[in-house]
Structure formats: structure tokens, C-alpha cells
Scaffold this active site. Sequence first.
Site, mmCIF file in Angstrom:
data_model
loop_
_atom_site.group_PDB
_atom_site.id
_atom_site.type_symbol
_atom_site.label_atom_id
_atom_site.label_comp_id
_atom_site.label_asym_id
_atom_site.label_seq_id
_atom_site.Cartn_x
_atom_site.Cartn_y
_atom_site.Cartn_z
ATOM 1 N N ASP A 18 44.800 37.905 38.268
ATOM 2 C CA ASP A 18 44.029 36.698 37.952
ATOM 3 C C ASP A 18 42.882 36.948 36.976
ATOM 4 O OD1 ASP A 18 45.698 35.390 39.741
ATOM 5 O OD2 ASP A 18 44.339 35.754 41.422
ATOM 6 N N GLU A 19 43.033 37.918 36.112
ATOM 7 C CA GLU A 19 41.972 38.244 35.152
ATOM 8 C C GLU A 19 41.872 37.180 34.052
ATOM 9 O OE1 GLU A 19 44.496 40.215 35.953
ATOM 10 O OE2 GLU A 19 43.685 42.071 36.807
ATOM 11 N N LYS A 21 45.157 36.464 32.245
ATOM 12 C CA LYS A 21 46.243 36.907 31.360
ATOM 13 C C LYS A 21 46.912 35.724 30.667
ATOM 14 C CE LYS A 21 48.008 38.887 34.982
ATOM 15 N NZ LYS A 21 46.882 38.770 35.926
ATOM 16 N N GLY A 22 47.116 34.630 31.441
ATOM 17 C CA GLY A 22 47.777 33.457 30.871
ATOM 18 C C GLY A 22 46.989 32.897 29.703
ATOM 19 N N ASN A 43 55.161 35.309 42.159
ATOM 20 C CA ASN A 43 53.870 35.615 42.798
ATOM 21 C C ASN A 43 52.745 35.430 41.786
ATOM 22 O OD1 ASN A 43 54.911 37.813 41.376
ATOM 23 N ND2 ASN A 43 54.142 39.375 42.779
ATOM 24 N N ALA A 44 53.083 35.512 40.509
ATOM 25 C CA ALA A 44 52.087 35.329 39.448
ATOM 26 C C ALA A 44 51.755 33.847 39.285
ATOM 27 C CB ALA A 44 52.636 35.864 38.128
ATOM 28 N N GLY A 45 50.526 33.589 38.875
ATOM 29 C CA GLY A 45 50.115 32.229 38.508
ATOM 30 C C GLY A 45 49.215 32.365 37.302
ATOM 31 N N HIS A 46 49.736 32.027 36.145
ATOM 32 C CA HIS A 46 48.985 32.218 34.898
ATOM 33 C C HIS A 46 48.554 30.855 34.356
ATOM 34 C CE1 HIS A 46 50.925 36.429 34.130
ATOM 35 N NE2 HIS A 46 50.307 36.337 35.283
ATOM 36 N N ARG A 148 69.773 49.144 45.714
ATOM 37 C CA ARG A 148 71.042 48.973 44.986
ATOM 38 C C ARG A 148 71.973 47.953 45.630
ATOM 39 N NH1 ARG A 148 71.823 55.331 44.816
ATOM 40 N NH2 ARG A 148 71.111 54.930 46.914
ATOM 41 N N GLN A 228 50.164 40.242 37.708
ATOM 42 C CA GLN A 228 49.329 40.937 38.692
ATOM 43 C C GLN A 228 48.283 41.790 37.949
ATOM 44 O OE1 GLN A 228 53.082 41.085 39.514
ATOM 45 N NE2 GLN A 228 52.421 39.061 40.128
HETATM 46 P P1 GDP Z 1 46.016 35.146 35.348
HETATM 47 O O1 GDP Z 1 46.846 35.221 36.573
HETATM 48 O O2 GDP Z 1 45.530 36.487 34.917
HETATM 49 O O3 GDP Z 1 46.670 34.418 34.223
HETATM 50 O O4 GDP Z 1 44.709 34.312 35.742
HETATM 51 P P2 GDP Z 1 44.687 32.939 36.589
HETATM 52 O O5 GDP Z 1 45.162 31.859 35.728
HETATM 53 O O6 GDP Z 1 45.338 33.137 37.894
HETATM 54 O O7 GDP Z 1 43.145 32.825 36.900
HETATM 55 C C1 GDP Z 1 42.205 32.756 35.902
HETATM 56 C C2 GDP Z 1 41.409 31.462 36.087
HETATM 57 O O8 GDP Z 1 40.234 31.471 35.290
HETATM 58 C C3 GDP Z 1 42.162 30.228 35.629
HETATM 59 O O9 GDP Z 1 41.762 29.143 36.413
HETATM 60 C C4 GDP Z 1 41.718 30.066 34.182
HETATM 61 O O10 GDP Z 1 41.832 28.738 33.734
HETATM 62 C C5 GDP Z 1 40.282 30.489 34.279
HETATM 63 N N1 GDP Z 1 39.708 31.130 33.097
HETATM 64 C C6 GDP Z 1 40.306 31.981 32.226
HETATM 65 N N2 GDP Z 1 39.402 32.464 31.355
HETATM 66 C C7 GDP Z 1 38.220 31.930 31.677
HETATM 67 C C8 GDP Z 1 36.878 32.093 31.192
HETATM 68 O O11 GDP Z 1 36.608 32.837 30.268
HETATM 69 N N3 GDP Z 1 35.902 31.369 31.818
HETATM 70 C C9 GDP Z 1 36.152 30.537 32.860
HETATM 71 N N4 GDP Z 1 35.138 29.896 33.402
HETATM 72 N N5 GDP Z 1 37.402 30.377 33.349
HETATM 73 C C10 GDP Z 1 38.407 31.083 32.789
HETATM 74 P P1 IMO Z 2 48.756 37.079 38.632
HETATM 75 O O1 IMO Z 2 49.871 37.460 37.700
HETATM 76 C C1 IMO Z 2 46.517 38.010 42.221
HETATM 77 C C2 IMO Z 2 48.672 39.898 45.499
HETATM 78 C C3 IMO Z 2 48.855 39.088 46.757
HETATM 79 C C4 IMO Z 2 48.890 40.195 47.783
HETATM 80 C C5 IMO Z 2 49.640 41.307 47.058
HETATM 81 C C6 IMO Z 2 51.138 41.340 47.349
HETATM 82 O O2 IMO Z 2 48.512 35.630 38.731
HETATM 83 O O3 IMO Z 2 47.541 37.884 38.347
HETATM 84 P P2 IMO Z 2 53.217 39.818 46.709
HETATM 85 O O4 IMO Z 2 53.404 38.349 46.752
HETATM 86 O O5 IMO Z 2 53.378 40.412 45.363
HETATM 87 O O6 IMO Z 2 54.033 40.532 47.739
HETATM 88 O O7 IMO Z 2 51.685 40.040 47.154
HETATM 89 O O8 IMO Z 2 49.448 41.070 45.680
HETATM 90 N N1 IMO Z 2 49.162 39.242 44.269
HETATM 91 C C7 IMO Z 2 48.362 38.715 43.346
HETATM 92 N N2 IMO Z 2 47.022 38.579 43.317
HETATM 93 N N3 IMO Z 2 47.250 37.620 41.168
HETATM 94 C C8 IMO Z 2 48.585 37.761 41.159
HETATM 95 O O9 IMO Z 2 49.339 37.491 40.087
HETATM 96 C C9 IMO Z 2 49.209 38.296 42.312
HETATM 97 N N4 IMO Z 2 50.488 38.548 42.646
HETATM 98 C C10 IMO Z 2 50.435 39.126 43.846
HETATM 99 O O10 IMO Z 2 47.771 38.217 46.951
HETATM 100 O O11 IMO Z 2 47.590 40.665 48.049
HETATM 101 MG MG MG Z 3 46.940 34.378 38.475
#
Ligand code: GDP
Ligand code: IMO
Ligand code: MG
Length: 428
Positions: A18-19, A21-22, A43-46, A148, A228
Site C-alpha cells: 500500500d505504498e 504503487k498504483g 490480494n493487491a489493491g492499487h 505441482r 504487496q
Molecule cells: P498500492 O497498493 O501500493 O497501490 O497503494 P494503495 O492504493 O493500496 O494505497 C495507497 C493510498 O494512498 C490510496 O488510497 C491512494 O489513493 C493514496 N495515495 C497515493 N499517493 C498519495 C499521496 O502522495 N498522498 C496522499 N494523501 N494519498 C496518496
Molecule cells: P498491495 O499490492 C498490504 C498482507 C495481508 C496479510 C498478508 C498475507 O495493495 O500493496 P495474503 O492475502 O497475501 O495471504 O495476506 O499480506 N497483504 C497486503 N498488505 N497491501 C497488499 O497489497 C497486500 N497483499 C497482502 O494483509 O497481512
Molecule cells: Mg494496496
Amino acid sequence: MSNTPGFVDVVLGLQWGDEGKGKIADFLTPKYDVVARFQGGPNAGHSLEMNGKKHVLNTIPSGIFHKGCINLIGNGVVIDPVLLLQEIKRTEEAGADVKANLYISRKANIILPTHKLLDAASEKNKGENKIGSTLRGIGPTYRDKYGRSGLRCGDMFAPDFKEKYSANIERHLALMQHFDYSDYNLGDLETEFFKAVEELKTYQFVDSEYFVNDLIAQGKKVLAEGAQGSMLDIDFGSYPFVTSSNTISGGMTVGLGVAPKHVRSVKGIFKAYCTRVGSGPFPSELLNETGEELRKKGFEFGATTGRPRRCGWLDLVALKYAVMLSGVDELIMMKADVMSGFDKVYVGTGYKGENGEEVGTIPFDFVTAGFQSTYKEFEGWHDDLTVVRSESEFPASFSSYIKWLESEVGVPIKVVSLGPDRVQTVVR
Ligand code: GDP
Ligand code: IMO
Ligand code: MG
């Protein structure tokens, strides 16, 4: 054919996911011909934000909203046909031409309905020691892949797909008997699964390793988008509180079938603070009002599950570790706008264990040592950074924070993101 060979740039998360990346993959896409996912699954949410609209992608690469960009789901990804189809529909409704621009690897493993049940049953069985999985069936699907016995997307087109499917389901149901878990209706799940499979088959499936290597040979530029984060890597993360794939840059070579010699650069993304969803160690976690404030201001709730994310200060020990593991060439810093308003901000520079031992690296007993971060204090900043569009507008204390981080990590911070929208991005 172009004489200049193409290349791959890898963009990946350096923390616990959740840094951002999306947002960054979407921001960088205009410089590339292809965006490819190489590991993980739904599991990802971008999150991507443009023109005042937010889109969340789970399995589709973040280049999908750019006309003409090829989006590839690589062999290293695990695919849930039901969720992918729902995501495709959502994305099509939002205006993307998924039929034309999405390519799916025939070698990507399929998440079966029973993989999700096994995930849920296993987590329930673990009780307090649960991983905090997203319950998308990720662990059980990768287990079958490496055992496998998995099914792959290409199998969906084989005449004996149903038989292969049934053999897997039988094995899974036998496993389910070890768990006290009966809260499901497999019949409904199967109907939904096969309906989705049939419709998914109308999209483009490719032998992705040839597909992507041919594109590189033609001079195309590929952005490989990690999912992740490095601290969730199956080998190097806080095991067992990790996901089931290699999230570091090395994961790209096996997750796409692209040799390391094609990698031009690795871009590492980190938040100016730190978050984690799910269980496991988090030495710089703030279990106080400051953590609550970061969560509220940063809207730190899971893009996939909606769970509140744990929040804390930046952890430099983990960041340096992740930079080392992936050979990061440039850093991208996210969400410093969220830290506006604190008189002082902190960076975790070391760990102190329950037994008083102090370390500056991540040791084998990371999960059990009960580490708490030791901190360095910095002047905070108070300006609204979300409206800042150039480095010259950075408050002095923020510039000092950035420069100090660069010198400590030894890698330049090339992009600073100051809001969720595409336009809230400063390139240095
Ligand atoms: P990802 O999984 O790495 O793509 O990140 P997520 O989308 O799960 O979580 C990042 C969250 O921060 C999302 O709600 C984005 O819309 C938001 N976001 C991304 N960059 C910034 C930023 O620079 N500032 C703020 N306030 N929000 C951001
Ligand atoms: P993005 O791509 C944050 C975490 C889960 C759990 C562990 C294992 O959006 O950054 P899993 O479902 O893979 O078996 O879960 O990893 N996790 C994430 N945390 N961002 C994600 O994806 C994650 N995908 C899995 O919360 O702790
Ligand atoms: Mg995410």
C-alpha cells in the site's frame, strides 16, 4: 524492428504494501509501452486517481487507463476468474478498453473456489496467530502451484478442464475436513466460477514469456509493477506474516520470464511514514493518537478489504533492507502531505529488543524479538503540501527530511507524491 533493444524498469513497494504503487505506475505509464504484473493476485489493491475519480485495481496492471498501453498479467500472478471478471467490468465501465489492451498469461495459476475456503479455514484455525490474510486464496493457490498440482489459465481451454478441476476440488475438500469450517455453499461458488471462466476466455491469453520478450526485442519499454511490499516477501519478509510470493525485484524475472540483463532500473516506493495491514511485527507502530491521526489524514484503510491499516513512523532499518534486496536505483516517496501539521516527526533508525539488545539490521528473530524502533527526531512541516507542484515550494524542514533520508539510504529520491491524484506529483 527497432535496433535499440527495449528494457524493463521495475517499480515496487519497499514496506508492507500500500505504498502507492498504483498511483505511481499510472503516473509513469506514459513513458512505457507495456505495464506488467509479475506476482501476487487480487490480494493487491492499487488505487489510481485522475480527473477527480478513484479507481481500484486488484489484478489488472495500472497502465490500463492509458490508450494503447499493453497491460500484461504475467505467469507469476494468481488469478481469480470471478474477481478478475468483476474487475474487468468495472474497469470497462470506467472507460478502459480491456478487450484490446489486457493480455493474460496462459501460465498464470488459477485461484479455485476451494482455495478461498482453505484460506478462510486455515486463518480461523490459527486463531490469534492468524496471518491476517486478505482471504483471497493466495496462500493455498501458491501452495498448489509449488506442489505441482495447480491449474493454470491455459487449462481453461482444455477439453478435460472440468475433470482437472474436480480432482483438485476433491483433494481440497479432503483437506477441509481437518478444519472446523462448514460455513459455505460450494455449489453456488462453482456456478459463479464456471460462468466467469467462460466469459474470461473471450479475453486475450498469451504465452506471456514469448510475448514480453518479443516486445523487448522490438525495442519496447516495459514497466513491471510489483504488488504487496518487500517486507511481505515470502523469503525476506516477516515470515510467517508474509504473502506467498517474491515481492522483491528478483520476483520479476521469474514472474514474467524476463532475464535480469533486461532490467534497466529498479524504482522503490515508500511512504514518508509506514503502514501495515494484517498481523506481524511492526517496530515503529504508533498505538496512540498520532497513529490515529496518520490513519485518518492518510485515509489508511485497505483498498481491498477496507480494514484499518496500522500506522507508524518511517522504519529506516526495513527501508534499507528492502533497498538492498531489490537493488533499488531510485526512490519514490509518497504521502508526505499526510505528515503535515506535526511539530516533530520521527524516523526509526534502529531496533531495541525485549531483552534490551539493540540492532540496526533485520535479524532472523525479527518476529519474536519484540523489537521497538529507536528514533531520530526531525522538525515537522505545517504547509499544505497537496497544492505544491515543484521542489522550490517545499518547506525547509521537509527538504531537510528528504536530504537526510537520501544520504542515509544512499539512493536519490526522484519523485515526491503529495496527494492521490496524478497531478499531485513532483519530479526532482
Ligand atoms: P498500492 O497498493 O501500493 O497501490 O497503494 P494503495 O492504493 O493500496 O494505497 C495507497 C493510498 O494512498 C490510496 O488510497 C491512494 O489513493 C493514496 N495515495 C497515493 N499517493 C498519495 C499521496 O502522495 N498522498 C496522499 N494523501 N494519498 C496518496
Ligand atoms: P498491495 O499490492 C498490504 C498482507 C495481508 C496479510 C498478508 C498475507 O495493495 O500493496 P495474503 O492475502 O497475501 O495471504 O495476506 O499480506 N497483504 C497486503 N498488505 N497491501 C497488499 O497489497 C497486500 N497483499 C497482502 O494483509 O497481512
Ligand atoms: Mg494496496
